[in-house]
Design an enzyme around this catalytic site. Structure first.
Site, short mmCIF file in Angstrom:
data_model
loop_
_atom_site.label_atom_id
_atom_site.label_comp_id
_atom_site.label_asym_id
_atom_site.label_seq_id
_atom_site.Cartn_x
_atom_site.Cartn_y
_atom_site.Cartn_z
N ASP A 18 0.79 -1.24 0.00
CA ASP A 18 0.00 0.00 0.00
C ASP A 18 0.82 1.29 0.00
O ASP A 18 1.79 1.42 0.76
CB ASP A 18 -0.89 0.07 1.25
CG ASP A 18 -1.77 -1.14 1.43
OD1 ASP A 18 -1.73 -2.04 0.58
OD2 ASP A 18 -2.48 -1.19 2.43
N GLU B 137 -10.94 -1.95 3.65
CA GLU B 137 -9.56 -1.56 3.90
C GLU B 137 -9.29 -0.18 3.30
O GLU B 137 -9.93 0.24 2.34
CB GLU B 137 -8.60 -2.57 3.27
CG GLU B 137 -8.69 -3.96 3.88
CD GLU B 137 -7.50 -4.82 3.50
OE1 GLU B 137 -6.68 -5.09 4.40
OE2 GLU B 137 -7.40 -5.23 2.34
#
Length: 504
Positions: free
Chosen positions: A43, A225
Site C-alpha cells: 500500500d 480496507e
C-alpha cells in the site's frame, strides 16, 4: 492493509541475499513506475506534498519479497516522475504495539509537526499508533502513548485497521476500516483534540455484504480496507478496498454527502476495472490544488517467482482524479510524466478496415506510452495489441467496443499475454462512457509487467508477464467501422539505473 498469507521460503532467511541485485535483472520489473529497491512493496501510505516535495511512504519489507513484518519505506520527488529513496521511516519495534509490523496509515500536519497515524500490529491485535517527524520528514519518533486507541469498538468485528485523518472545525477526525460480522464492511468514525485521545463516534457508513456475492464486481465485502474520504468540487467521495477472509478484491467508491457524523451514499462505483491489480489507493491534495492518487499493483505470478526475482509489488503511476461530467471520478496520469517521453511516432488519421490487422512497425517496445483517439460506429470494436511476438504466440489485447445501442465496454484480454501457465491471464472489463459519435480517447502505458489503461476517464490496471524477449510488437485491428483520428506513441525513459540500497 494486512492479510494472512503463507510465507514463502525467503521469509525464513535472516538477511536478504542479493535482493536488490536480483531485482534489477528481472525483465518483468518496471523501469519508470516506482518500485521498492528490493523485497516487498504494497500500500501507498502517508502521501503528502510538504514544502514543495512529494512524499510517498509505502508498506515495505526490505528483508524478503514477502508480506511479513512490514516497515514504512519512504521516497521523495519534486516532479512525481523521478524519485529519491529516503531512510526507512518506521521499523517494527522489538516489543510493544507494532512488534509485528507498522501497517497502513496517513501523514497529517499537526500545527507544523508532521505526524504519522498508522496501524501497529502485535500478534492478532492491530491498533492505531502515532509517530512525529523531523521538519524534513526523514526521521521519526514513535509516541510513548501508543497505541492511542486501546481497543476496537465492542462487537464481533472482522478487522480494525488503516486510517483516514483530517481536521474539521478545530477537531481531528479519523476513519478506521473495519467490518461487522454478519453485516458488512464499515468505516468507524473517531474524533480527538490532540491525535492521542480519541472518542468513538460510531460507524460513518456500513455496507451490506448480503447484497450480491464475492463473484460480483461491485460486492462491498465483509471488511473495508484503506478508507479515504475526500471532496472533489461539490461531491463527497468515500473510497475503500473490499476485503473478505484474507482475499483482496478491488477498490470501490461511494458518491454521496458527508455531514455531521454520517455519509449519505448516492451511488457505488468501481474505481479501477483491474480488480486487485489496483488496490489500497490513497489520495492527497497537492499545492496545485490537484487530487493525486497512487495505488498498489499486485503481482499476477506466484510467490516462488517473486522470491526468485527478489522483489514484489509496484506502485501505480501518480494519477490526477477529477469529477467527470457524469458525476463520477475521472482518472489520468499526471501530465508531468510526459517528461519521460522519447522518440515520438505520430501516425495521423487513418481508417482500419473491417476484419484487418495493422502492425505498427514503427512502434515497438516494453516501455511505451500510446495515445489513440478513435471513433467507433455502432457495433464496432477496436483492438490495440501490445507486447506481441512476431508470430503472435504472445500478445495482450486492449479492446474498446460500442454496442448497437450506443453503450461502450473497455476490455483487457490476457489469454495470450504469456506462455507461462502459472501466471494470471483472466480478462478484465468495465463500462466505457461514450460520446454521441462514439469517440474514445484511449491511453495505454506499458512498463514491462505493469499495464495501465485509461479510456474516457475510466482506468483499468493489470500485470502481464510475456516470456519471450521479442514480445515487443504493437498493432491495431477492427471489427466494423473504426476511424483512428490520431495515434501518438513514445518510448519511455527509465527513472532508476542499477541496484539501490535496501536501507537508504
Amino acid at each position: 492493509m494486512t492479510h494472512d498469507i503463507t510465507l514463502p521460503r525467503a521469509c525464513h532467511q535472516d538477511a536478504p541475499k542479493g535482493l536488490a541485485e536480483r531485482a534489477v535483472l528481472d525483465p518483468h520489473r518496471p523501469r519508470f513506475h516506482f518500485t521498492a529497491p528490493g523485497g516487498w512493496l504494497n500500500d501507498p501510505n502517508g502521501m503528502t506534498h510538504w514544502d514543495g516535495v512529494y512524499h510517498l511512504f509505502y508498506q515495505y519489507n526490505p528483508l524478503a519479497a514477502a508480506h511479513h513484518r512490514i516497515h514504512w519505506g519512504h521516497a521523495t520527488s519534486r516532479d512525481l516522475v523521478t524519485w529519491t529513496d529516503e531512510p526507512v521511516a518506521l521499523v517494527p519495534g522489538t516489543d510493544g504495539p507494532d512488534r509485528d509490523g507498522c501497517w497502513s496509515g496517513v501523514l497529517v500536519d499537526d500545527g507544523g509537526t508532521p505526524t504519522l497515524v498508522y496501524s501497529g500490529r502485535h500478534g492478532d491485535r492491530e491498533l492505531p499508533c502515532v509517530a512525529t517527524g523531523s521538519p524534513d520528514l526523514r526521521s521519526w519518533r514513535k509516541d510513548p502513548a501508543n497505541p492511542v486507541i486501546a481497543a476496537p469498538p465492542e462487537g464481533d468485528l472482522t478487522a480494525f485497521r488503516d486510517h483516514c485523518v483530517w481536521q474539521e472545525d478545530g477537531m481531528w477526525r479519523q476513519l478506521i476500516g473495519s467490518g461487522i460480522q454478519g453485516v458488512g464492511g464499515t468505516a468507524f468514525l473517531y474524533e480527538s483534540e490532540d491525535l492521542r485521545s480519541w472518542r468513538y463516534v460510531g460507524p460513518l457508513l456500513t455496507g451490506d455484504a448480503s447484497t450480491g456475492t464475492a463473484a460480483d464486481l461491485d460486492w462491498t465485502g465483509t471488511m473495508w480496507e484503506c478508507v479515504d474520504l475526500f471532496r472533489i468540487d461539490d461531491a463527497d467521495i468515500l473510497a475503500f478496498s473490499a476485503w473478505d477472509e484474507g482475499t483482496t478484491h478491488y477498490p470501490l467508491y461511494w458518491t454521496g454527502q458527508y455531514g455531521g457524523d454520517t455519509f449519505t451514499p448516492r451511488g457505488l462505483h468501481r474505481l479501477d476495472y483491474g480488480q486487485q491489480y489496483f488496490y489500497a489507493p490513497q489520495t492527497t491534495r497537492d499545492a496545485l490544488g490537484r487530487r493525486v492518487m497512487f495505488g498498489w499493483l499486485q503481482e499476477g505470478r506466484d510467490e516462488d517467482a517473486t522470491v526468485d526475482a527478489g522483489w514484489c509489488g509496484v506502485m501505480s503511476l501518480p494519477r490526477v482524479v477529477t469529477l467527470g461530467a457524469d458525476g463520477l471520478l475521472a482518472q489520468a496520469p499526471v501530465p508531468e510524466l510526459a517528461r519521460l517521453r522519447r522518440d515520438a511516432v505520430r501516425t495521423g488519421a487513418f481508417a482500419v478496415t473491417d476484419g484487418t490487422y495493422v502492425r505498427l512497425d514503427d512502434v515497438r517496445g516494453d516501455q511505451l506510452d500510446i495515445e489513440v483517439t478513435l471513433r467507433l460506429a455502432p457495433g464496432a470494436v477496436v483492438r490495440l495489441v501490445v507486447r506481441e511476438t512476431p508470430d503472435g504466440s504472445e500478445r495482450t489485447v486492449v479492446e474498446a467496443a460500442r454496442a448497437e445501442d450506443g453503450t461502450g465496454t473497455l476490455r483487457l484480454r490476457r489469454e495470450a499475454s504469456s506462455l507461462d501457465p502459472a501466471v494470471d491471464t483472466e480478462p478484465r472489463y468495465g463500462e466505457l462512457p461514450l460520446t454521441g459519435d462514439g469517440t474514445v480517447d484511449l491511453r495505454v502505458v506499458v512498463d514491462h509487467s505493469a499495464l495501465e489503461i485509461f479510456a474516457n476517464g475510466r482506468a483499468l490496471t493489470a500485470r502481464i508477464y510475456p516470456t519471450r524477449p521479442d514480445a515487443l510488437g504493437v498493432g491495431i485491428a477492427a471489427v466494423g467501422a473504426v476511424a483512428v483520428e490520431r495515434l501518438d506513441a513514445w518510448q519511455m525513459a527509465a527513472v532508476f539505473d542499477g541496484p539501490r540500497p535496501l536501507w537508504p
